[in-house]
Design a protein around this motif. Structure first.
Motif, PDB file in Angstrom:
ATOM      1  N   LYS A  56     -16.396  -5.259  -4.771  1.00 10.40           N
ATOM      2  CA  LYS A  56     -16.184  -5.166  -3.322  1.00 10.40           C
ATOM      3  C   LYS A  56     -15.721  -6.493  -2.716  1.00 10.40           C
ATOM      4  CE  LYS A  56     -17.656  -1.191  -1.254  1.00 10.40           C
ATOM      5  NZ  LYS A  56     -16.297  -0.715  -1.312  1.00 10.40           N
TER       6      LYS A  56
ATOM      7  N   TYR B 203     -16.410   4.776 -11.377  1.00 18.45           N
ATOM      8  CA  TYR B 203     -15.932   4.302 -10.076  1.00 18.45           C
ATOM      9  C   TYR B 203     -14.680   5.088  -9.662  1.00 18.45           C
ATOM     10  CZ  TYR B 203     -13.757   1.145  -6.645  1.00 18.45           C
ATOM     11  OH  TYR B 203     -13.160   0.615  -5.518  1.00 18.45           O
TER      12      TYR B 203
ATOM     13  N   LYS C 228     -14.484   8.256  -6.848  1.00 18.92           N
ATOM     14  CA  LYS C 228     -13.650   8.045  -5.656  1.00 18.92           C
ATOM     15  C   LYS C 228     -12.337   8.833  -5.725  1.00 18.92           C
ATOM     16  CE  LYS C 228     -15.387   3.392  -4.661  1.00 18.92           C
ATOM     17  NZ  LYS C 228     -16.342   3.791  -3.632  1.00 18.92           N
TER      18      LYS C 228
ATOM     19  N   GLY D 125      -0.847   1.397  -7.992  1.00 21.24           N
ATOM     20  CA  GLY D 125      -0.403   2.629  -8.631  1.00 21.24           C
ATOM     21  C   GLY D 125      -1.548   3.610  -8.821  1.00 21.24           C
ATOM     22  N   PHE D 126      -2.719   3.280  -8.274  1.00 20.77           N
ATOM     23  CA  PHE D 126      -3.864   4.200  -8.327  1.00 20.77           C
ATOM     24  C   PHE D 126      -4.317   4.538  -6.914  1.00 20.77           C
ATOM     25  CE2 PHE D 126      -4.139   3.296 -12.710  1.00 20.77           C
ATOM     26  CZ  PHE D 126      -4.925   4.292 -13.273  1.00 20.77           C
TER      27      PHE D 126
ATOM     28  N   ASN E 113      -0.832   7.337  -9.245  1.00 30.19           N
ATOM     29  CA  ASN E 113       0.129   7.960  -8.339  1.00 30.19           C
ATOM     30  C   ASN E 113       1.547   7.753  -8.867  1.00 30.19           C
ATOM     31  OD1 ASN E 113       1.085   5.384  -7.322  1.00 30.19           O
ATOM     32  ND2 ASN E 113      -0.859   5.249  -6.191  1.00 30.19           N
TER      33      ASN E 113
ATOM     34  N   ALA F 150       0.836  -1.205   0.000  1.00 31.45           N
ATOM     35  CA  ALA F 150       0.000   0.000   0.000  1.00 31.45           C
ATOM     36  C   ALA F 150       0.870   1.253   0.000  1.00 31.45           C
ATOM     37  CB  ALA F 150      -0.913   0.009   1.221  1.00 31.45           C
ATOM     38  N   HIS F 151       2.169   1.086   0.228  1.00 29.22           N
ATOM     39  CA  HIS F 151       3.096   2.240   0.320  1.00 29.22           C
ATOM     40  C   HIS F 151       4.151   2.071  -0.773  1.00 29.22           C
ATOM     41  CE1 HIS F 151       5.140   5.537   2.102  1.00 29.22           C
ATOM     42  NE2 HIS F 151       5.544   5.032   3.249  1.00 29.22           N
TER      43      HIS F 151
ATOM     44  N   ASP G 214       3.836   5.819  -8.223  1.00 27.78           N
ATOM     45  CA  ASP G 214       4.313   4.452  -8.431  1.00 27.78           C
ATOM     46  C   ASP G 214       3.821   3.846  -9.743  1.00 27.78           C
ATOM     47  OD1 ASP G 214       5.782   4.309  -6.113  1.00 27.78           O
ATOM     48  OD2 ASP G 214       4.025   3.803  -4.918  1.00 27.78           O
TER      49      ASP G 214
ATOM     50  N   ARG H 163      -6.851  -4.558  -6.148  1.00 27.45           N
ATOM     51  CA  ARG H 163      -6.903  -3.103  -6.364  1.00 27.45           C
ATOM     52  C   ARG H 163      -5.998  -2.760  -7.527  1.00 27.45           C
ATOM     53  NH1 ARG H 163      -7.098   0.603  -0.963  1.00 27.45           N
ATOM     54  NH2 ARG H 163      -9.139  -0.109  -0.329  1.00 27.45           N
ATOM     55  N   LEU H 164      -6.297  -1.693  -8.209  1.00 29.52           N
ATOM     56  CA  LEU H 164      -5.389  -1.243  -9.268  1.00 29.52           C
ATOM     57  C   LEU H 164      -4.178  -0.634  -8.589  1.00 29.52           C
ATOM     58  CD1 LEU H 164      -7.218   0.554 -12.190  1.00 29.52           C
ATOM     59  CD2 LEU H 164      -6.435  -1.814 -12.035  1.00 29.52           C
TER      60      LEU H 164
ATOM     61  N   ARG I  13      -3.940   8.546  -0.257  1.00 24.63           N
ATOM     62  CA  ARG I  13      -4.616   9.060   0.917  1.00 24.63           C
ATOM     63  C   ARG I  13      -4.794  10.576   0.857  1.00 24.63           C
ATOM     64  NH1 ARG I  13      -4.952   7.695   6.235  1.00 24.63           N
ATOM     65  NH2 ARG I  13      -5.776   5.755   5.406  1.00 24.63           N
TER      66      ARG I  13
HETATM   67  N1  CMC Z   1      -8.194   0.312  -6.802  1.00 25.84           N
HETATM   68  C1  CMC Z   1      -9.527   0.146  -6.580  1.00 25.84           C
HETATM   69  N2  CMC Z   1     -10.192   0.770  -5.586  1.00 25.84           N
HETATM   70  C2  CMC Z   1      -9.502   1.583  -4.778  1.00 25.84           C
HETATM   71  C3  CMC Z   1      -8.119   1.805  -4.949  1.00 25.84           C
HETATM   72  C4  CMC Z   1      -7.467   1.127  -6.009  1.00 25.84           C
HETATM   73  N3  CMC Z   1      -6.154   1.312  -6.197  1.00 25.84           N
HETATM   74  N4  CMC Z   1      -7.675   2.665  -4.000  1.00 25.84           N
HETATM   75  C5  CMC Z   1      -8.751   2.972  -3.261  1.00 25.84           C
HETATM   76  N5  CMC Z   1      -9.855   2.325  -3.725  1.00 25.84           N
HETATM   77  C6  CMC Z   1     -11.226   2.457  -3.215  1.00 25.84           C
HETATM   78  C7  CMC Z   1     -11.396   1.681  -1.914  1.00 25.84           C
HETATM   79  O1  CMC Z   1     -11.859   0.376  -2.152  1.00 25.84           O
HETATM   80  C8  CMC Z   1     -12.411   2.525  -1.187  1.00 25.84           C
HETATM   81  O2  CMC Z   1     -13.687   2.234  -1.697  1.00 25.84           O
HETATM   82  P1  CMC Z   1     -14.991   2.321  -0.742  1.00 25.84           P
HETATM   83  O3  CMC Z   1     -15.091   3.737  -0.290  1.00 25.84           O
HETATM   84  O4  CMC Z   1     -16.109   1.908  -1.644  1.00 25.84           O
HETATM   85  O5  CMC Z   1     -14.740   1.364   0.390  1.00 25.84           O
HETATM   86  C9  CMC Z   1     -12.072   3.959  -1.601  1.00 25.84           C
HETATM   87  O6  CMC Z   1     -11.428   3.833  -2.887  1.00 25.84           O
HETATM   88  C10 CMC Z   1     -11.136   4.670  -0.631  1.00 25.84           C
HETATM   89  O7  CMC Z   1     -10.005   3.836  -0.410  1.00 25.84           O
HETATM   90  P2  CMC Z   1      -9.209   3.725   0.971  1.00 25.84           P
HETATM   91  O8  CMC Z   1      -8.463   2.440   0.998  1.00 25.84           O
HETATM   92  O9  CMC Z   1     -10.161   3.992   2.108  1.00 25.84           O
HETATM   93  O10 CMC Z   1      -8.243   4.959   0.832  1.00 25.84           O
HETATM   94  P3  CMC Z   1      -6.918   5.182   1.645  1.00 25.84           P
HETATM   95  O11 CMC Z   1      -6.666   6.624   1.646  1.00 25.84           O
HETATM   96  O12 CMC Z   1      -6.966   4.484   2.962  1.00 25.84           O
HETATM   97  O13 CMC Z   1      -5.815   4.377   0.756  1.00 25.84           O
HETATM   98  C11 CMC Z   1      -4.141   3.855  -0.798  1.00 25.84           C
HETATM   99  C12 CMC Z   1      -4.922   4.987  -0.103  1.00 25.84           C
HETATM  100  C13 CMC Z   1      -2.970   4.473  -1.557  1.00 25.84           C
HETATM  101  C14 CMC Z   1      -3.572   2.879   0.253  1.00 25.84           C
HETATM  102  C15 CMC Z   1      -5.082   3.105  -1.773  1.00 25.84           C
HETATM  103  O14 CMC Z   1      -5.584   4.007  -2.749  1.00 25.84           O
HETATM  104  C16 CMC Z   1      -4.418   1.909  -2.436  1.00 25.84           C
HETATM  105  O15 CMC Z   1      -4.398   0.817  -1.835  1.00 25.84           O
HETATM  106  N6  CMC Z   1      -3.842   2.079  -3.671  1.00 25.84           N
HETATM  107  C17 CMC Z   1      -3.109   1.027  -4.335  1.00 25.84           C
HETATM  108  C18 CMC Z   1      -1.715   0.950  -3.752  1.00 25.84           C
HETATM  109  C19 CMC Z   1      -0.825   2.106  -4.207  1.00 25.84           C
HETATM  110  O16 CMC Z   1      -0.763   2.432  -5.378  1.00 25.84           O
HETATM  111  N7  CMC Z   1      -0.087   2.685  -3.242  1.00 25.84           N
HETATM  112  C20 CMC Z   1       0.884   3.746  -3.515  1.00 25.84           C
HETATM  113  C21 CMC Z   1       0.532   5.062  -2.912  1.00 25.84           C
HETATM  114  S1  CMC Z   1       1.577   6.395  -3.518  1.00 25.84           S
HETATM  115  C22 CMC Z   1       3.186   6.065  -2.986  1.00 25.84           C
HETATM  116  C23 CMC Z   1       3.319   5.835  -1.517  1.00 25.84           C
HETATM  117  O17 CMC Z   1       2.660   6.470  -0.701  1.00 25.84           O
HETATM  118  O18 CMC Z   1       4.167   5.035  -1.150  1.00 25.84           O
END
Ligand code: CMC
Length: 430
Positions: A296, A354, A358, A304-305, A363, A265-266, A365, A301-302, A308
């Motif tokens: 759901k 979707y 949201k 790189g998308f 991002n 996730a990071h 990555d 998850r996608l 926070r």
């Molecule tokens: N693909 C599909 N759905 C997603 C995604 C995704 N990548 N990211 C968030 N969502 C949905 C999630 O299911 C949720 O839906 P609902 O409200 O219906 O439950 C909503 O969007 C909000 O997601 P969240 O998990 O509550 O948001 P968060 O702020 O806690 O998480 C995140 C942020 C980066 C962990 C998350 O977007 C994610 O897991 N992304 C994929 C991993 C990723 O690319 N991480 C790199 C982040 S940038 C570099 C870094 O920080 O290291």
């Protein structure tokens, strides 16, 4: 800074006044430090979605506008006009250096790039197939055993030496972890090369063949370092601060940061993103994966998308995308299937309800893996490269915290939802 404004919380008819702290820019902050003492309640905020854990002068993010500044300077300007070591100086000391200061800083970093020779033996204790991040967590943690003369955190000079050592040696350690994993000899740093070229040389040169780092690729590498250098109170930085708040030494704290960064996730998302693109494999399979990301009941998850903080776009991703185009152009890579999948996936996701509703955007990555892979790095090296770039941010934030007279050990409270008090029953009576 305290303002005259305050917020009032009313609990069981009793009012508690909470001061409002005013930032230079960004949302005001309700100061709840005295809340427990005055009202006997805690606040609840898992994942720190509404909680500022510290004050800081280093990095500012406006997630709605998609802005990122290091010490007030927009990331786009730094990525275009500056270079990584100058950015390191800025993050560490708060101002851009003049020529003399920059030369002195570059010299200090360059002359600390070698690691203690005995560390080679330490590497050899790991299995060859270990992930380079696993090796880095261990080796960086072990630096406190090799550089004991810079572990006294009460001494500003030792803190400074530790900072320089970490910035200088992390590329060497990351490159050694890579060389070890592919069974090639370690390559010593070369002091006549700039920071990025030196890293490329330590990763890609072998004693048998002459290797000259391409200046354009070194520039792209340097930009990747700059874009990842700091990102205010993200999970790994907060980990470094929390570890450091107990008085732990800087090498142990940075090892903790590396461990946290590894998660998908990071920082681990760059590896996961490229692996996902390769798994999708061809443009016609994208709808299947988009469907899964929206389901759901499917944990997919996608990668790189989403972010926070960024709910508009990630400014680092914009620069990274440009860089990806430049590097692929330079290397003459046009018909790469992974790239085609990435471009089409980005297009489809940006138009899909979707993702739009949201506010899920590509991002940093999403694109960094494409560049690193084109440069010849295996996916397992993506997160180590993120770690070496972020080391300056971690250490700048750690130094800021240690120098802050308000620094206290980090100790969150909890909402206990376990069993009430009960008496022990011997096993035969249960
Ligand atoms: N693909 C599909 N759905 C997603 C995604 C995704 N990548 N990211 C968030 N969502 C949905 C999630 O299911 C949720 O839906 P609902 O409200 O219906 O439950 C909503 O969007 C909000 O997601 P969240 O998990 O509550 O948001 P968060 O702020 O806690 O998480 C995140 C942020 C980066 C962990 C998350 O977007 C994610 O897991 N992304 C994929 C991993 C990723 O690319 N991480 C790199 C982040 S940038 C570099 C870094 O920080 O290291």
């Amino acid at each position: 800074m305290a303002d005259t404004k305050s917020a009032t919380l009313t609990l069981d008819g009793k009012s508690v006044d909470l001061p409002i702290l005013k930032p230079t820019i960004g949302p005001e902050v309700v100061d709840i430090r005295k809340l427990y003492g005055q009202a006997d309640v805690f606040t609840y905020d898992p994942g720190f979605t509404s909680t500022a854990s510290c004050d800081s002068t280093i990095t500012f993010i406006d997630g709605d506008k998609g802005e990122l500044w290091y010490r007030g300077y927009p990331i786009e300007q730094l990525a275009k006009n500056s270079h990584y070591l100058e950015v390191c100086y800025l993050l560490l000391y708060g101002e851009l250096p003049d020529e003399g200061q920059l030369e002195d800083f570059e010299n200090r970093v360059t002359h600390h790039t070698m690691v203690h020779e005995q560390m080679n033996n330490f590497f050899r204790g790991f299995r060859r197939d270990a992930h380079p991040m696993a090796t880095m967590v261990g080796v960086v943690g072990a630096m406190s055993a090799f550089y004991h003369d810079s572990t006294d955190i009460a001494d500003p000079w030792q803190r400074e030496v530790a900072a320089i050592r970490l910035i200088a040696k992390l590329p060497t350690i990351a490159a050694m972890a890579y060389k070890y994993s592919i069974g090639q000899p370690f390559v010593y740093p070369q002091n006549d090369l700039d920071y990025a070229s030196n890293f490329l040389n330590m990763c890609f040169s072998v004693p048998a063949t002459k290797y000259t780092p391409d200046p354009a690729l070194a520039r792209a590498m340097d930009r990747i370092f700059t874009l990842h250098a700091d990102h205010e109170q993200n999970a790994s930085t907060s980990t470094v601060r929390l570890a450091g708040s107990s008085g732990a030494n800087p090498f142990a704290c940075i090892a903790a940061g590396i461990a946290c960064l590894w998660g998908p996730a990071h920082g681990g998302a760059n590896q996961a993103a490229l692996e996902m693109l390769q798994q999708i494999g061809s443009v016609d399979r994208i709808p299947e994966y988009i469907k899964r990301a929206k389901d759901k009941d499917d944990p997919f998850r996608l990668m790189g998308f989403g972010h926070r903080v960024y709910k508009n776009f990630d400014p680092r991703a914009k620069v990274m995308k440009e860089s990806a185009d430049e590097v692929l152009d330079l290397l003459g890579i046009e018909n790469n299937e992974t790239l085609k999948v990435a471009k089409e996936l980005e297009k489809i996701a940006l138009e899909d309800d979707y993702f739009v509703s949201k506010k899920l955007y590509p991002n940093v990555d999403f694109y960094s893996g494409i560049i690193l892979s084109a440069m010849g790095f295996p996916t397992s090296m993506f997160t180590p490269i993120f770690a070496l770039s972020r080391t300056v941010g971690w250490i700048a934030q750690w130094k800021e915290m240690i120098a802050d007279p308000q620094n206290k050990i980090g100790r969150p409270r909890q909402l206990y939802v376990g069993s009430g008090k009960r008496d022990y029953i011997t096993v035969s009576d249960r």
